[in-house]
Design an enzyme around this catalytic site. Structure first.
Site, PDB file in Angstrom:
ATOM      1  N   ARG A 235       0.860  -1.180   0.000  1.00 58.44           N
ATOM      2  CA  ARG A 235       0.000   0.000   0.000  1.00 58.44           C
ATOM      3  C   ARG A 235       0.896   1.229   0.000  1.00 58.44           C
ATOM      4  NH1 ARG A 235      -3.746  -2.561  -1.455  1.00 58.44           N
ATOM      5  NH2 ARG A 235      -5.824  -2.796  -0.504  1.00 58.44           N
ATOM      6  N   GLU A 264      -3.286   7.920  -4.355  1.00 59.07           N
ATOM      7  CA  GLU A 264      -3.663   7.474  -5.703  1.00 59.07           C
ATOM      8  C   GLU A 264      -4.967   8.138  -6.157  1.00 59.07           C
ATOM      9  OE1 GLU A 264      -3.881   3.213  -5.585  1.00 59.07           O
ATOM     10  OE2 GLU A 264      -1.773   2.999  -5.011  1.00 59.07           O
ATOM     11  N   HIS A 282      -0.979   0.772  -9.888  1.00 62.60           N
ATOM     12  CA  HIS A 282      -1.649  -0.171  -8.984  1.00 62.60           C
ATOM     13  C   HIS A 282      -2.272  -1.323  -9.769  1.00 62.60           C
ATOM     14  CE1 HIS A 282      -3.708  -0.446  -4.778  1.00 62.60           C
ATOM     15  NE2 HIS A 282      -3.387  -1.647  -5.271  1.00 62.60           N
TER      16      HIS A 282
END
Length: 318
Positions: A235, A264, A282
């Site tokens: 993460r 993000e 991602h």
């Protein structure tokens, strides 16, 4: 079994198979299409028994509080740090995620990033596209064979990464506070900085959340050293991005590869000019096969809960 009278609130657009299956078997409400949320909650909120979300969308506790009949939340993804699990536990709301089905895809991404970074694949591709090959030689990269892959977080995905890295004849070490795992043959470190000092590649695959926020800080990067690389497929919150910028600018590490970011989809602009940095959006679990399996598991969890009274992959909220 069809549960067409059960109201399900879907937090955001998800996999096509999942959306179609939910629409077929449940009474679906799409949060992103609701124009007057207050009016909708006043009308339908008391009837909602399930919420479907993901690690990207998370949940808003203020809205959940208005869903008085909510029983279960099913999340598309393995991580649930964007969900207030303490709140769910307090209300007795069940939670499920999609573990295991994405282990291979995330492990493949980790190894792909390692290879892309150390063999300078992205940089080399830009070199060729810019027409530079006719007038210059591309600089050398580094190999994986015989190097130490340090893994921060040896859960199921971490163990899968370890197997992939071992296939490249890498030495495997891992960080875990306290005693080592009894069922793995890898070298254990209870001190993260010491693992970093011994690693040529440090792969981060711990859960997000307050306990791991900025776990990878400037001191860890300095311990990693100027000939070693950092890879984050966990993460974005786990890594201190400003510390990473400073570390890269100072030459304290050789380079980094990031699939996740703190805010993000916004990425620090300082990253864009760094050739020793590989950036991906991602995509850790981003294969057709994996996303289909994740969608099926979310739907199976929801169906199992309402038809058999139990979740297939429940998250322990105790």
């Amino acid at each position: 079994m069809t549960n067409s009278t059960i109201d399900v609130l879907v937090w955001g657009p998800l996999h096509e198979f999942l959306m179609q299956a939910l629409a077929r078997d449940f009474k679906v409400h799409k949060r992103w299409e609701i124009k007057d949320l207050d009016a909708w909650v006043a009308d339908r909120g008391p009837h909602v028994r399930a919420v479907v979300t993901s690690g990207v969308y998370g949940l808003e506790t203020a809205l959940l509080e208005r869903l008085s009949s909510l029983e279960v939340v099913t999340s598309f993804g393995v991580g649930y740090d964007a969900i207030d699990t303490a709140y769910l536990a307090k209300r007795g709301i069940r939670l499920s995620n999609t573990p295991d089905v994405l282990n291979n895809a995330v492990a493949e991404t980790a190894l792909a990033l390692m290879l892309c970074l150390t063999r300078r694949i992205s940089e080399a591709e830009r070199f060729v596209r810019a027409g530079k090959w006719t007038s210059a030689k591309f600089p050398l990269g580094r190999g994986l064979t015989g190097k130490t892959c340090g893994i921060v977080g040896l859960g199921k995905i971490g163990k899968t990464i370890a197997k992939r890295a071992a296939a490249f004849n890498m030495e495997i070490a891992y960080f875990r506070r306290g005693e080592p795992y009894p069922d793995v043959p890898y070298t254990h470190y209870s001190d993260l900085k010491e693992l970093a000092r011994q690693s040529d590649y440090l792969v981060v695959i711990v859960p997000g959340g307050p306990e791991t926020k900025h776990l990878i800080n400037r001191e860890v990067m300095q311990a990693l050293g100027s000939d070693s690389y950092l890879i984050n497929v966990a993460r974005g919150s786990v890594m201190d991005e400003q510390a990473l910028i400073a570390s890269l600018q100072a030459g304290e590490i050789a380079g980094a590869a990031l699939d996740v970011f703190e805010d993000e989809p916004r990425v620090p602009t300082e990253f864009f000019s760094m050739d020793n940095l590989v950036l991906t959006p991602h995509l850790g679990s981003g294969t057709y096969e994996t996303r289909q399996a994740m969608a099926e598991l979310v739907f199976t969890n929801l169906s199992s809960y309402f038809n058999q009274g139990k979740l297939v992959t429940p998250v322990n909220l105790d």
